[in-house]
Design a protein around this motif. Structure first.
Motif, PDB file in Angstrom:
ATOM      1  N   ALA A   1       0.837  -1.209   0.000  1.00 19.38           N
ATOM      2  CA  ALA A   1       0.000   0.000   0.000  1.00 19.38           C
ATOM      3  C   ALA A   1       0.870   1.256   0.000  1.00 19.38           C
ATOM      4  O   ALA A   1       0.608   2.215  -0.739  1.00 19.38           O
ATOM      5  CB  ALA A   1      -0.931  -0.007   1.211  1.00 19.38           C
ATOM      6  N   PHE A   2       1.903   1.257   0.832  1.00 14.93           N
ATOM      7  CA  PHE A   2       2.810   2.418   0.852  1.00 14.93           C
ATOM      8  C   PHE A   2       3.539   2.567  -0.475  1.00 14.93           C
ATOM      9  O   PHE A   2       3.699   3.678  -0.977  1.00 14.93           O
ATOM     10  CB  PHE A   2       3.807   2.302   2.011  1.00 14.93           C
ATOM     11  N   ASN A   3       3.981   1.449  -1.033  1.00 18.69           N
ATOM     12  CA  ASN A   3       4.696   1.519  -2.308  1.00 18.69           C
ATOM     13  C   ASN A   3       3.814   2.121  -3.402  1.00 18.69           C
ATOM     14  O   ASN A   3       4.258   2.980  -4.165  1.00 18.69           O
ATOM     15  CB  ASN A   3       5.167   0.123  -2.725  1.00 18.69           C
ATOM     16  N   ILE A   4       2.562   1.683  -3.440  1.00 12.72           N
ATOM     17  CA  ILE A   4       1.643   2.218  -4.458  1.00 12.72           C
ATOM     18  C   ILE A   4       1.355   3.690  -4.173  1.00 12.72           C
ATOM     19  O   ILE A   4       1.391   4.533  -5.068  1.00 12.72           O
ATOM     20  CB  ILE A   4       0.329   1.405  -4.484  1.00 12.72           C
ATOM     21  N   ALA A   5       1.063   4.001  -2.895  1.00 14.95           N
ATOM     22  CA  ALA A   5       0.731   5.386  -2.530  1.00 14.95           C
ATOM     23  C   ALA A   5       1.857   6.335  -2.910  1.00 14.95           C
ATOM     24  O   ALA A   5       1.637   7.382  -3.532  1.00 14.95           O
ATOM     25  CB  ALA A   5       0.437   5.474  -1.030  1.00 14.95           C
ATOM     26  N   GLU A   6       3.083   5.949  -2.544  1.00 10.81           N
ATOM     27  CA  GLU A   6       4.223   6.841  -2.781  1.00 10.81           C
ATOM     28  C   GLU A   6       4.536   6.937  -4.270  1.00 10.81           C
ATOM     29  O   GLU A   6       4.830   8.014  -4.780  1.00 10.81           O
ATOM     30  CB  GLU A   6       5.448   6.331  -2.017  1.00 10.81           C
ATOM     31  N   ARG A   7       4.498   5.815  -4.952  1.00  7.51           N
ATOM     32  CA  ARG A   7       4.931   5.820  -6.348  1.00  7.51           C
ATOM     33  C   ARG A   7       3.866   6.397  -7.284  1.00  7.51           C
ATOM     34  O   ARG A   7       4.182   7.060  -8.260  1.00  7.51           O
ATOM     35  CB  ARG A   7       5.337   4.397  -6.767  1.00  7.51           C
ATOM     36  N   LEU A   8       2.593   6.159  -6.961  1.00  7.30           N
ATOM     37  CA  LEU A   8       1.531   6.661  -7.841  1.00  7.30           C
ATOM     38  C   LEU A   8       0.877   7.940  -7.316  1.00  7.30           C
ATOM     39  O   LEU A   8      -0.017   8.483  -7.954  1.00  7.30           O
ATOM     40  CB  LEU A   8       0.448   5.591  -8.057  1.00  7.30           C
ATOM     41  N   ARG A   9       1.307   8.388  -6.143  1.00  3.82           N
ATOM     42  CA  ARG A   9       0.692   9.580  -5.530  1.00  3.82           C
ATOM     43  C   ARG A   9      -0.826   9.425  -5.438  1.00  3.82           C
ATOM     44  O   ARG A   9      -1.574  10.252  -5.955  1.00  3.82           O
ATOM     45  CB  ARG A   9       1.086  10.853  -6.280  1.00  3.82           C
ATOM     46  N   VAL A  10      -1.246   8.353  -4.754  1.00  4.51           N
ATOM     47  CA  VAL A  10      -2.688   8.130  -4.550  1.00  4.51           C
ATOM     48  C   VAL A  10      -2.952   7.708  -3.111  1.00  4.51           C
ATOM     49  O   VAL A  10      -2.077   7.134  -2.456  1.00  4.51           O
ATOM     50  CB  VAL A  10      -3.266   6.995  -5.435  1.00  4.51           C
ATOM     51  N   PRO A  11      -4.173   7.957  -2.618  1.00  2.00           N
ATOM     52  CA  PRO A  11      -4.559   7.334  -1.353  1.00  2.00           C
ATOM     53  C   PRO A  11      -4.785   5.843  -1.570  1.00  2.00           C
ATOM     54  O   PRO A  11      -5.384   5.450  -2.573  1.00  2.00           O
ATOM     55  CB  PRO A  11      -5.868   8.043  -0.980  1.00  2.00           C
ATOM     56  N   VAL A  12      -4.298   5.030  -0.646  1.00  2.00           N
ATOM     57  CA  VAL A  12      -4.506   3.580  -0.718  1.00  2.00           C
ATOM     58  C   VAL A  12      -5.191   3.120   0.560  1.00  2.00           C
ATOM     59  O   VAL A  12      -4.758   3.459   1.670  1.00  2.00           O
ATOM     60  CB  VAL A  12      -3.171   2.827  -0.911  1.00  2.00           C
ATOM     61  N   VAL A  13      -6.264   2.356   0.398  1.00  2.00           N
ATOM     62  CA  VAL A  13      -7.013   1.820   1.536  1.00  2.00           C
ATOM     63  C   VAL A  13      -6.651   0.351   1.703  1.00  2.00           C
ATOM     64  O   VAL A  13      -6.655  -0.403   0.728  1.00  2.00           O
ATOM     65  CB  VAL A  13      -8.539   1.955   1.299  1.00  2.00           C
ATOM     66  N   VAL A  14      -6.327  -0.037   2.936  1.00  2.00           N
ATOM     67  CA  VAL A  14      -6.158  -1.456   3.249  1.00  2.00           C
ATOM     68  C   VAL A  14      -7.414  -1.864   4.020  1.00  2.00           C
ATOM     69  O   VAL A  14      -7.641  -1.433   5.147  1.00  2.00           O
ATOM     70  CB  VAL A  14      -4.888  -1.722   4.076  1.00  2.00           C
ATOM     71  N   LEU A  15      -8.245  -2.669   3.343  1.00  2.00           N
ATOM     72  CA  LEU A  15      -9.569  -2.995   3.867  1.00  2.00           C
ATOM     73  C   LEU A  15      -9.511  -4.336   4.605  1.00  2.00           C
ATOM     74  O   LEU A  15      -9.445  -5.387   3.981  1.00  2.00           O
ATOM     75  CB  LEU A  15     -10.547  -3.058   2.688  1.00  2.00           C
TER      76      LEU A  15
END
Lengths: 280, 378
Positions: free
Chosen positions: B156-170
Motif C-alpha cells: 500500500a505504501f509503495n503504491i501510494a508513494e509511487r503513484l501519488r494516490v490514497p490507498v485503503v487497506v480494507l
C-alpha cells in the motif's frame, strides 16, 4: 501576456501572474494579507526568519483563496481543515513554520473543534483569522461571528444567535498568544504578526475585516468607505486588559489589542520531552 | 542485508509492522473499535523508529493531518473503521485530488451507522471505492491473513508513494483479532519504494505535471524551496485553479488513468483449485478463509469447487477472475453484506450465472453455514 515582475518589494512572496485576484473592490482581506507579507519581509530582512520554511495553509472561503496568490509552500484544504493539516505539517517536519490564514466561518464555524483542540495542545502554528463577520463567498449567510440582530440572507429577520468572541475562546482553550486587530490599523497588525511568527505554541490573531459587498451592503452601508469608517468607530484599542474584559459587540464596540502572551512549551517540545524522558 | 524474523500477530499488529517496514513516519488516529489497538501498538513503537504518533480530536483531523504530514515529507497513515471512514470521506477526495500519498487502514465492522462495533462485516466494498464525491482514482487492497496484512500494508505504501494516490487497506473485525504467524522482512528482501523527486529546479517544476510514461507527477516536499501549492480546487499542472473544460477533463482523466496505466503494480488475486472448477466461489477477507474450507472439503468428496479471491479489490484482477471462471457452470459470490461485490463480478463475468450468497452474520460464518446458504446452487 507579458508580466512585469518585481515592481513591488512584496512581489517575491506573490504569484503576480495570477492577478487580478478574486476579492471584491473594497474588501479588507488584501490589507490583512499585505500586513502578513510585510511582517515576513521585515523579519527576513532582519535575518530572523527563512520564508522558505513557511507553509501557508488555508481552508475554504474568500480569505482562504489567498493560498493561491502567495509564493510559499501552501495548501488550499477542504473547508475547516486548515488547522489539522497544519498540525500534520509541523509534526512531520518541525523545522517548518505553518501559518493558517483563513476566515471566521472556516476557523471557528466548521473548523471550530480543530481550533479549540489545537489551542488546547498549544500546537505550534500561527493562526490568522480574517473576520468579516459573514459567510461572504456563498453570498452573505450568518456566521458564528455575526453580531446579534444583524440581517443576513439566512437570518432575514435579524440574527438571533450570540456570536463567538474568538479572543476569549482562544485564551480559555490555552493559546500562547492571542490578539485582535483590524484592517483599520494595519501597522499594529503587522507588528503583532512579526511577534507571533517568532513564538512557539499556538498563536492566534484575529483581524476584523470589512466585507462591503455582502455584509455592509445588506445592512445599509452604501460604499466600502462608509463601512470602513464605521468599523473605525466600532473598534477600540485597549492596552493591558484581560481576555474576559474584551468586548465583541457591533453596538457597544469590539476590543482590539494583545490579550495573551504566554511562554508555555509548544506541543512539539512537549512531545519530544515525553518521548525522550518516558518509557512506553 | 535482509533478515526475516517471525511474529505471532493479529492483522492490526501485522499492518503496523508492515507500515514500519515501509518507512512510516507519521500516524494520526482517533480511537475506534476495531482499529484502536493498531493505533496503540504504533504509539508505543513508532517513536523508537523516529516517527510521530498523535491522537486527533476526530477522524477528520486525522486524515487532514496525515495529508499535511505527507507533503512535509513523511510517509503517513491513519487507521479507522466504518464510522470514522465515513467522516474522512471528504478529505480522501482531497488526497486523491492533490495526489497525496497516504495509507488508510479500514477495519470493517457491522454497519450501517454505529451498527455493531464488536462484530464483523463487509459493508464497505462500494464505499471504499466511491467514498468521496466526484470522480477520482483510489486503490483498495484486502488481506485475508496477518501475513497479508503485513505484506499488503508495505505494498500500500509503495503504491501510494509511487503513484501519488490514497490507498485503503480494507481489513475486518475477524482478521484484526486473529493471531497467527507472520514472517517480518527487511529490505532488500522486501521492496520499499519512495516517491519520485523533481528533476526540474524550482521555478520550472510543476507539482501536477506528470511524467508521460506513468502519468505520475514527481513530488516536491514542503521546505525544499519549490513553493508547492496543494490545491483542492480543479487545477492545472501548476496547481492553479482553472475552471475550464480541457484542464478539468485532463485532470480527472489522469487521476483515474494513472492507476489503469500502472495496473501491473496494483492488481493481485489468489486462486484455489480454480483450474477445473465447475463451481467458482468468489470471496475476500476473513470470509474467504471459511470459503476455502468449503472448497477443500468438497474436493475431498470429489466435487470440483474452486475459489477466486481478489486481493486488490479496486482495481480487481478482471482477467484473473475471467480465467478462473472459464470452466465454471456457476459463480457464487459470498460476502458479508446484502450484495456489493456481486455487482462487480456480474460486470466482469458476463457469460455465466452469478449468484449472491449474502451473509448478514455478526461472526465469521462457518463452512457449514456457507454451504447451507449456497445449497440451492450446489
Amino acid at each position: 501576456m507579458a508580466v512585469i515582475r518585481n515592481i513591488h518589494p512584496l512581489d517575491r512572496f506573490l504569484r503576480p501572474e495570477r492577478l487580478p485576484h478574486m476579492w471584491c473592490p473594497g474588501c479588507g482581506i488584501g490589507i490583512a494579507l499585505s500586513a502578513f507579507l510585510r511582517a515576513v519581509n521585515e523579519l527576513e530582512e532582519e535575518g530572523r526568519i527563512d520564508s522558505r520554511k513557511i507553509v501557508f495553509v488555508t481552508g475554504i472561503g474568500c480569505t482562504a483563496r489567498a493560498s493561491g496568490y502567495v509564493r510559499f509552500d501552501a495548501a488550499h484544504t477542504p473547508h475547516g481543515r486548515a488547522i489539522p493539516y497544519a498540525m500534520g505539517v509541523k509534526l512531520a517536519n518541525p523545522d517548518l513554520i505553518p501559518v493558517v490564514f483563513s476566515g471566521d466561518g472556516d476557523i471557528v464555524g466548521i473548523g471550530g473543534n480543530h481550533f479549540i483542540h489545537a489551542a488546547r495542545r498549544n500546537m505550534d502554528m500561527l493562526v490568522i483569522m480574517v473576520n468579516n463577520m459573514i459567510y461572504a463567498l456563498t453570498g452573505g449567510q450568518v456566521a458564528p461571528t455575526t453580531p446579534e440582530k444583524i440581517y443576513t440572507t439566512t437570518t432575514p429577520w435579524g440574527n438571533p444567535e450570540r456570536p463567538f468572541n474568538a479572543v476569549t475562546l482562544a485564551w480559555i482553550a490555552g493559546a500562547n498568544y492571542v490578539a485582535r486587530w483590524s484592517v483599520t490599523h494595519p501597522e499594529l497588525l503587522k507588528n503583532s504578526i512579526k511577534k507571533a511568527l517568532l513564538m512557539e505554541g499556538f498563536r492566534f490573531i484575529e483581524v476584523l475585516s470589512i466585507c462591503p459587498e455582502v455584509y455592509g451592503r445588506h445592512i445599509g452601508f452604501r460604499s466600502p468607505v462608509e463601512l470602513y469608517t464605521h468599523l473605525r468607530k466600532v473598534v477600540k484599542i485597549r492596552g493591558k486588559i484581560r481576555p474576559l474584559e474584551t468586548e465583541y459587540d457591533w453596538e457597544r464596540g469590539i476590543t482590539l489589542g494583545e490579550f495573551v502572551v504566554r511562554d508555555e512549551p509548544g506541543f512539539v517540545r512537549r512531545l519530544m520531552e515525553v518521548v525522550k524522558g518516558g518509557k512506553a | 542485508m535482509g533478515e526475516a524474523s517471525l511474529g505471532f500477530l493479529n492483522a492490526n499488529q501485522a499492518a503496523a509492522e508492515g507500515a514500519i517496514t515501509a518507512g512510516l513516519k507519521f500516524f494520526a488516529g482517533y480511537p475506534i473499535t476495531p482499529a484502536s489497538d493498531l493505533f496503540e501498538y504504533l504509539a508505543k513503537k513508532l517513536p523508537k523508529y523516529g516517527g510521530v504518533v498523535v491522537q486527533s480530536e476526530d477522524e477528520i483531523a486525522a486524515i487532514n493531518a496525515i495529508i499535511g504530514a505527507s507533503w512535509a515529507g513523511a510517509k503517513a497513515m491513519t487507521a479507522t473503521s466504518g464510522p470514522g471512514f465515513s467522516l474522512m470521506a471528504e478529505s480522501i477526495g482531497f488526497a486523491a485530488m492533490t495526489e497525496t500519498p497516504i495509507v488508510i487502514i479500514q477495519n470493517m465492522r457491522a454497519g450501517p451507522s454505529t451498527g455493531v462495533a464488536t462484530a464483523t462485516g463487509q459493508g464497505e466494498v462500494m464505499q471504499s471505492r466511491w467514498v468521496s464525491h466526484g470522480h477520482y482514482g483510489i486503490v483498495v487492497l484486502t488481506p485475508f491473513s496477518s501475513q497479508e496484512a503485513y505484506d499488503l500494508t508495505i505494498k500500500a505504501f509503495n503504491i501510494a508513494e509511487r503513484l501519488r494516490v490514497p490507498v485503503v487497506v480494507l481489513m475486518d473485525y475477524v482478521l484484526v483479532h486473529t493471531r497467527e504467524r507472520v514472517v517480518l522482512k527487511k529490505p532488500p528482501e522486501v521492496e520499499v519504494l519512495e516517491r519520485k523527486k523533481p528533476t526540474k529546479p524550482p521555478g520550472e517544476y510543476r507539482p501536477y505535471e506528470p511524467d508521460p510514461e506513468d502519468l505520475v507527477p514527481p513530488m516536491a516536499n514542503y521546505g525544499e524551496g519549490y513553493a508547492v501549492l496543494v490545491e483542492s480546487m480543479a487545477h492545472d499542472e501548476r496547481g492553479y485553479y482553472a475552471p475550464v473544460d480541457d484542464v478539468y477533463e485532463r485532470l480527472v482523466k489522469r487521476l483515474v488513468d494513472k492507476i489503469e496505466v500502472n495496473r501491473h503494480m496494483v492488481v493481485e488475486s489468489a486462486t484455489y483449485h480454480t483450474d477445473d472448477a465447475e463451481v467458482l466461489f468468489v470471496a475476500f477477507g476473513s470470509v474467504a478463509r471459511s470459503v476455502m474450507s468449503v472448497v477443500k472439503e468438497a474436493r475431498m468428496e470429489g466435487k470440483k469447487y474452486g475459489l477466486f479471491r481478489p486481493i486488490s479489490l479496486w482495481p480487481m484482477d478482471e482477467k484473473g477472475l475471467r480465467k478462473a471462471a472459464e470452466n465454471a457452470e456457476q459463480v457464487i459470490v459470498v460476502e458479508m453484506n446484502y450484495g456489493q461485490l456481486v455487482r462487480e463480478v456480474e460486470r466482469i463475468v458476463r457469460d455465466k450465472p452469478v449468484h449472491l450468497v449474502p451473509l448478514l452474520k455478526l461472526d465469521l460464518p462457518t463452512p457449514e453455514e456457507i454451504v447451507e446458504a449456497a445449497r440451492r446452487w450446489l
